[in-house]
Design a protein around this motif. Structure first.
Motif, PDB file in Angstrom:
ATOM      1  N   GLY A  16       0.900  -1.578  -0.459  1.00  0.00           N
ATOM      2  CA  GLY A  16       0.204  -0.266   0.104  1.00  0.00           C
ATOM      3  C   GLY A  16       1.203   1.377  -0.166  1.00  0.00           C
ATOM      4  O   GLY A  16       0.181   2.649  -0.705  1.00  0.00           O
ATOM      5  N   ALA A  17       1.927   1.270   0.926  1.00  0.00           N
ATOM      6  CA  ALA A  17       3.109   2.454   0.570  1.00  0.00           C
ATOM      7  C   ALA A  17       3.855   2.797  -0.602  1.00  0.00           C
ATOM      8  O   ALA A  17       3.583   3.671  -0.866  1.00  0.00           O
ATOM      9  CB  ALA A  17       4.035   1.992   1.986  1.00  0.00           C
ATOM     10  N   ALA A  18       3.918   1.379  -0.376  1.00  0.00           N
ATOM     11  CA  ALA A  18       4.661   1.436  -2.504  1.00  0.00           C
ATOM     12  C   ALA A  18       3.249   1.726  -3.416  1.00  0.00           C
ATOM     13  O   ALA A  18       4.048   3.243  -4.348  1.00  0.00           O
ATOM     14  CB  ALA A  18       4.928   0.623  -3.073  1.00  0.00           C
ATOM     15  N   ALA A  19       2.509   2.182  -3.735  1.00  0.00           N
ATOM     16  CA  ALA A  19       1.624   2.330  -4.769  1.00  0.00           C
ATOM     17  C   ALA A  19       1.152   3.840  -4.414  1.00  0.00           C
ATOM     18  O   ALA A  19       1.116   4.686  -5.066  1.00  0.00           O
ATOM     19  CB  ALA A  19       0.476   1.211  -4.708  1.00  0.00           C
ATOM     20  N   ALA A  20       0.883   4.073  -2.852  1.00  0.00           N
ATOM     21  CA  ALA A  20       0.951   5.700  -3.170  1.00  0.00           C
ATOM     22  C   ALA A  20       1.847   6.119  -2.992  1.00  0.00           C
ATOM     23  O   ALA A  20       1.160   7.437  -3.153  1.00  0.00           O
ATOM     24  CB  ALA A  20       0.074   5.426  -1.520  1.00  0.00           C
ATOM     25  N   LEU A  21       2.946   6.086  -3.190  1.00  0.00           N
ATOM     26  CA  LEU A  21       4.033   7.005  -2.974  1.00  0.00           C
ATOM     27  C   LEU A  21       4.090   6.683  -4.976  1.00  0.00           C
ATOM     28  O   LEU A  21       4.488   8.260  -5.530  1.00  0.00           O
ATOM     29  CB  LEU A  21       5.581   6.207  -2.846  1.00  0.00           C
ATOM     30  CG  LEU A  21       5.608   6.133  -1.435  1.00  0.00           C
ATOM     31  CD1 LEU A  21       6.330   5.543  -0.745  1.00  0.00           C
ATOM     32  CD2 LEU A  21       6.194   7.616  -1.055  1.00  0.00           C
ATOM     33  N   LEU A  22       4.358   5.767  -5.255  1.00  0.00           N
ATOM     34  CA  LEU A  22       4.628   5.919  -7.195  1.00  0.00           C
ATOM     35  C   LEU A  22       2.969   6.496  -7.250  1.00  0.00           C
ATOM     36  O   LEU A  22       3.617   7.270  -8.333  1.00  0.00           O
ATOM     37  CB  LEU A  22       3.974   4.447  -7.628  1.00  0.00           C
ATOM     38  CG  LEU A  22       5.143   4.115  -7.670  1.00  0.00           C
ATOM     39  CD1 LEU A  22       4.445   2.704  -8.419  1.00  0.00           C
ATOM     40  CD2 LEU A  22       6.585   4.603  -8.062  1.00  0.00           C
ATOM     41  N   GLU A  23       1.278   7.003  -7.016  1.00  0.00           N
ATOM     42  CA  GLU A  23       0.546   7.899  -6.920  1.00  0.00           C
ATOM     43  C   GLU A  23       1.488   9.052  -7.354  1.00  0.00           C
ATOM     44  O   GLU A  23       0.638  10.244  -7.867  1.00  0.00           O
ATOM     45  CB  GLU A  23      -0.371   7.669  -6.850  1.00  0.00           C
ATOM     46  CG  GLU A  23      -2.014   8.558  -7.048  1.00  0.00           C
ATOM     47  CD  GLU A  23      -3.207   7.881  -5.966  1.00  0.00           C
ATOM     48  OE1 GLU A  23      -3.734   8.224  -6.154  1.00  0.00           O
ATOM     49  OE2 GLU A  23      -2.273   7.161  -4.869  1.00  0.00           O
ATOM     50  N   GLY A  58      -9.528  -3.124   1.050  1.00  0.00           N
ATOM     51  CA  GLY A  58      -8.444  -2.933   0.337  1.00  0.00           C
ATOM     52  C   GLY A  58      -7.532  -2.378   0.556  1.00  0.00           C
ATOM     53  O   GLY A  58      -7.270  -1.322   1.223  1.00  0.00           O
ATOM     54  N   LEU A  59      -7.160  -2.611  -0.782  1.00  0.00           N
ATOM     55  CA  LEU A  59      -5.584  -1.307  -0.300  1.00  0.00           C
ATOM     56  C   LEU A  59      -5.626   0.620  -1.064  1.00  0.00           C
ATOM     57  O   LEU A  59      -6.899  -0.381  -2.824  1.00  0.00           O
ATOM     58  CB  LEU A  59      -3.963  -1.443  -0.860  1.00  0.00           C
ATOM     59  CG  LEU A  59      -3.549  -2.541   0.497  1.00  0.00           C
ATOM     60  CD1 LEU A  59      -2.800  -3.721  -0.275  1.00  0.00           C
ATOM     61  CD2 LEU A  59      -3.574  -2.524   1.679  1.00  0.00           C
ATOM     62  N   PRO A  60      -5.219   1.619  -1.575  1.00  0.00           N
ATOM     63  CA  PRO A  60      -5.809   2.166  -2.458  1.00  0.00           C
ATOM     64  C   PRO A  60      -5.129   2.435  -3.963  1.00  0.00           C
ATOM     65  O   PRO A  60      -4.290   1.455  -4.020  1.00  0.00           O
ATOM     66  CB  PRO A  60      -4.395   3.392  -1.453  1.00  0.00           C
ATOM     67  CG  PRO A  60      -3.772   2.938  -0.345  1.00  0.00           C
ATOM     68  CD  PRO A  60      -3.916   2.036   0.117  1.00  0.00           C
ATOM     69  N   GLY A  61      -6.347   2.744  -4.389  1.00  0.00           N
ATOM     70  CA  GLY A  61      -5.858   2.218  -6.589  1.00  0.00           C
ATOM     71  C   GLY A  61      -6.346   0.593  -5.985  1.00  0.00           C
ATOM     72  O   GLY A  61      -6.319   0.355  -7.581  1.00  0.00           O
ATOM     73  N   LEU A  62      -7.280  -0.548  -5.236  1.00  0.00           N
ATOM     74  CA  LEU A  62      -7.725  -1.342  -6.232  1.00  0.00           C
ATOM     75  C   LEU A  62      -8.519  -1.755  -4.582  1.00  0.00           C
ATOM     76  O   LEU A  62      -8.127  -1.990  -3.850  1.00  0.00           O
ATOM     77  CB  LEU A  62      -6.431  -2.480  -6.707  1.00  0.00           C
ATOM     78  CG  LEU A  62      -7.450  -3.398  -7.408  1.00  0.00           C
ATOM     79  CD1 LEU A  62      -7.708  -3.262  -8.933  1.00  0.00           C
ATOM     80  CD2 LEU A  62      -5.798  -3.940  -7.641  1.00  0.00           C
ATOM     81  N   ALA A  63      -9.660  -2.188  -5.337  1.00  0.00           N
ATOM     82  CA  ALA A  63     -10.094  -2.958  -4.528  1.00  0.00           C
ATOM     83  C   ALA A  63     -10.527  -4.358  -4.425  1.00  0.00           C
ATOM     84  O   ALA A  63     -10.157  -4.608  -5.307  1.00  0.00           O
ATOM     85  CB  ALA A  63     -12.049  -2.188  -4.281  1.00  0.00           C
ATOM     86  N   ARG A  83      -2.213  -9.769  -7.466  1.00  0.00           N
ATOM     87  CA  ARG A  83      -2.529  -9.113  -8.675  1.00  0.00           C
ATOM     88  C   ARG A  83      -2.501  -7.217  -8.158  1.00  0.00           C
ATOM     89  O   ARG A  83      -2.398  -6.595  -9.375  1.00  0.00           O
ATOM     90  CB  ARG A  83      -4.604  -8.748  -8.261  1.00  0.00           C
ATOM     91  CG  ARG A  83      -5.762  -8.674  -9.429  1.00  0.00           C
ATOM     92  CD  ARG A  83      -5.869  -8.598 -10.300  1.00  0.00           C
ATOM     93  NE  ARG A  83      -7.326  -8.137 -10.705  1.00  0.00           N
ATOM     94  CZ  ARG A  83      -8.031  -7.297 -10.302  1.00  0.00           C
ATOM     95  NH1 ARG A  83      -8.862  -7.105  -9.384  1.00  0.00           N
ATOM     96  NH2 ARG A  83      -8.421  -6.557 -11.912  1.00  0.00           N
ATOM     97  N   TYR A  84      -2.560  -6.876  -7.115  1.00  0.00           N
ATOM     98  CA  TYR A  84      -2.546  -5.340  -6.567  1.00  0.00           C
ATOM     99  C   TYR A  84      -1.259  -4.533  -6.621  1.00  0.00           C
ATOM    100  O   TYR A  84      -0.685  -4.513  -7.661  1.00  0.00           O
ATOM    101  CB  TYR A  84      -2.038  -5.371  -5.195  1.00  0.00           C
ATOM    102  CG  TYR A  84      -2.044  -3.832  -4.840  1.00  0.00           C
ATOM    103  CD1 TYR A  84      -3.275  -2.361  -4.547  1.00  0.00           C
ATOM    104  CD2 TYR A  84      -1.447  -3.249  -4.006  1.00  0.00           C
ATOM    105  CE1 TYR A  84      -3.707  -1.538  -3.954  1.00  0.00           C
ATOM    106  CE2 TYR A  84      -1.371  -1.875  -4.025  1.00  0.00           C
ATOM    107  CZ  TYR A  84      -1.807  -1.176  -3.549  1.00  0.00           C
ATOM    108  OH  TYR A  84      -2.242   0.043  -3.380  1.00  0.00           O
ATOM    109  N   ALA A  85      -0.022  -5.727  -6.536  1.00  0.00           N
ATOM    110  CA  ALA A  85       1.246  -5.658  -6.720  1.00  0.00           C
ATOM    111  C   ALA A  85       1.772  -5.527  -8.176  1.00  0.00           C
ATOM    112  O   ALA A  85       3.012  -4.906  -8.784  1.00  0.00           O
ATOM    113  CB  ALA A  85       2.543  -7.141  -6.169  1.00  0.00           C
ATOM    114  N   SER A  86       1.235  -6.556  -8.864  1.00  0.00           N
ATOM    115  CA  SER A  86       1.284  -5.932 -10.674  1.00  0.00           C
ATOM    116  C   SER A  86       0.633  -5.194 -11.091  1.00  0.00           C
ATOM    117  O   SER A  86       1.442  -4.519 -12.425  1.00  0.00           O
ATOM    118  CB  SER A  86       0.390  -7.326 -10.932  1.00  0.00           C
ATOM    119  OG  SER A  86       0.846  -7.847 -12.394  1.00  0.00           O
ATOM    120  N   ARG A  87      -0.887  -5.609 -10.556  1.00  0.00           N
ATOM    121  CA  ARG A  87      -1.915  -3.993 -11.161  1.00  0.00           C
ATOM    122  C   ARG A  87      -0.488  -2.097 -11.326  1.00  0.00           C
ATOM    123  O   ARG A  87      -0.866  -1.665 -12.079  1.00  0.00           O
ATOM    124  CB  ARG A  87      -2.674  -4.160 -10.531  1.00  0.00           C
ATOM    125  CG  ARG A  87      -3.933  -3.288 -11.603  1.00  0.00           C
ATOM    126  CD  ARG A  87      -4.530  -3.781 -13.025  1.00  0.00           C
ATOM    127  NE  ARG A  87      -5.278  -3.435 -13.499  1.00  0.00           N
ATOM    128  CZ  ARG A  87      -7.168  -3.418 -13.051  1.00  0.00           C
ATOM    129  NH1 ARG A  87      -7.267  -4.273 -11.747  1.00  0.00           N
ATOM    130  NH2 ARG A  87      -7.418  -3.110 -13.593  1.00  0.00           N
TER     131      ARG A  87
END
Length: 396
Positions: A16-23, A58-63, A83-87
């Motif tokens: 979740g932290a990785a995706a939020a930072l990339l966003e 869910g985590l940020p960006g994908l339910a 799926r979250y890590a890949s998406r």
């Protein structure tokens, strides 16, 4: 280019932290000691289901997908994290174990068993339930049967037909007790020192998790009073079955001890029907018996301990002075422990750990991204150049 952030741990909090930072345009790399994401989830028993509803887990960006149902299974949640890590196109380095953190004049060095990574910020997301804690019971070495922590129990069905002594009264204990009876253990004794507050997962078909979220800003005493009232309404007085009401409310216990409430998944029905027995805490073990505080002796084939976990942060963070004597972070949720050092996923919450992971991820990402803009940090890289690398001259 080196990453702006190194994240340690590819569980739900780290992803979740990785995706939020990339966003927010902040490059990062995730270090994971396992060979896949969600290592700790994969190690839990096969009957595990979330106690939080799907749409708030869910985590940020994908339910979490609807086909997973209201109460998501272990395997479905692992598939979701994959799926979250890949998406999210996260850069995850598997088989990399972080050994030490060293502050530098420009950020942090992360020493691993495959080389050294350098970044301005480090986010530690290794999980609050990383290391199973086994009590040091007198006579433990002499006991002739197997003694297993609940974290090592992959299938409750493996204990079918056995006499089991279960030690513990937290959520893990209440959950696995129900599964053990479901899978046909010959006898189940549950050794309890401190009675838990047991809450239903839903009432009249309505899940209670959203209510705990809605009421989170009420005073603790009010929430504890409501929790007690719900428990009484759902289960009545369990004292005749050996389980008196807890001395303190679940929210106070969470705040003072870090122990969450127990959520019923069939345990109470088995208790009332006499399919398991509540007994006193264990004082000593012999080669074939457990001697209880009230003098009762039981003869289990197997002992299962559901006595909690430790964060295991001492080796990584101990020298930095950011932990209390229980190895718990001194800082608040999703905030800096030291300049450039962030911790996430170490504060269990009755209103949902997974929901909390998403909130902490956004808080950390916002703070890092805002700080970079305020102090003239490097511009976000082009979309095709977001894969960070370790320090030149080190092995990835």
């Amino acid at each position: 280019m080196k990453p702006a952030v190194v994240i340690i741990g590819a569980g739900s909090a780290g992803l979740g932290a990785a995706a939020a930072l990339l966003e927010r345009g902040v490059t990062n790399v995730v270090l994971e000691q396992g060979d896949r994401v969600a290592t700790s989830w994969r190690q839990r028993h096969e009957d595990l289901r979330l106690n939080t509803v799907r749409w708030l887990s869910g985590l940020p960006g994908l339910a979490v997908p609807r086909h997973a149902g209201r109460w998501v299974s272990r395997d479905d949640y692992v598939a979701y994290l994959e799926r979250y890590a890949s998406r999210q196109a996260l850069d995850i380095r598997f088989g990399v174990r972080a050994r030490r953190l060293t502050p530098t004049g420009r950020g942090w060095q992360v020493g691993t068993d495959t080389g050294v990574y350098e970044a301005t910020h480090v986010v530690v997301a290794t999980g609050n339930d990383r290391v199973p804690w086994q009590p040091d019971l007198p006579g433990l070495a002499a006991f002739g049967g197997p003694v297993r922590h609940v974290a090592e129990l992959r299938r409750a069905a493996d204990l079918a037909g056995r006499r089991v002594l279960l030690i513990g009264a937290g959520n893990s204990a209440v959950e696995i007790a129900g599964h053990l009876v479901d899978h046909g253990v010959a006898q189940l004794w549950m050794s309890i020192r401190r009675p838990p507050t047991i809450l239903p997962r839903q009432m009249w078909g309505v899940p209670l998790h959203p209510a705990t979220v809605a009421l989170r800003y009420l005073p603790e005493r009010v929430r504890d009073g409501l929790a007690r009232a719900i428990s009484r309404r759902a289960f009545g007085d369990l004292t005749p079955y050996g389980l008196p009401a807890a001395a303190d409310g679940p929210f106070r216990r969470m705040r003072t001890t870090g122990v969450t409430a127990a959520v019923d998944q069939g345990f109470v029905g088995h208790l009332v029907a006499g399919r398991l027995s509540i007994v006193a805490d264990v004082t000593r073990l012999t080669p074939n018996e457990a001697i209880l505080r009230d003098g009762l002796r039981v003869e289990p084939d197997v002992i299962v301990t559901a006595t909690g976990y430790r964060s295991g942060l001492a080796d990584l963070l101990g020298p930095l002075g950011v932990l209390d004597r229980h190895q718990r972070p001194l800082t608040g949720k999703g905030r800096q422990a030291l300049p450039g050092l962030w911790l996430t996923g170490f504060w269990p919450a009755i209103e949902g750990n997974l929901r909390q992971h998403g909130r902490e991820a956004r808080r950390i990402a916002d703070a890092i991204a805002t700080g970079r803009r305020r102090f003239g940090g490097p511009r976000p890289p082009a979309a095709d150049d977001r894969r960070p690398h370790p320090i030149p001259g080190t092995r990835p």
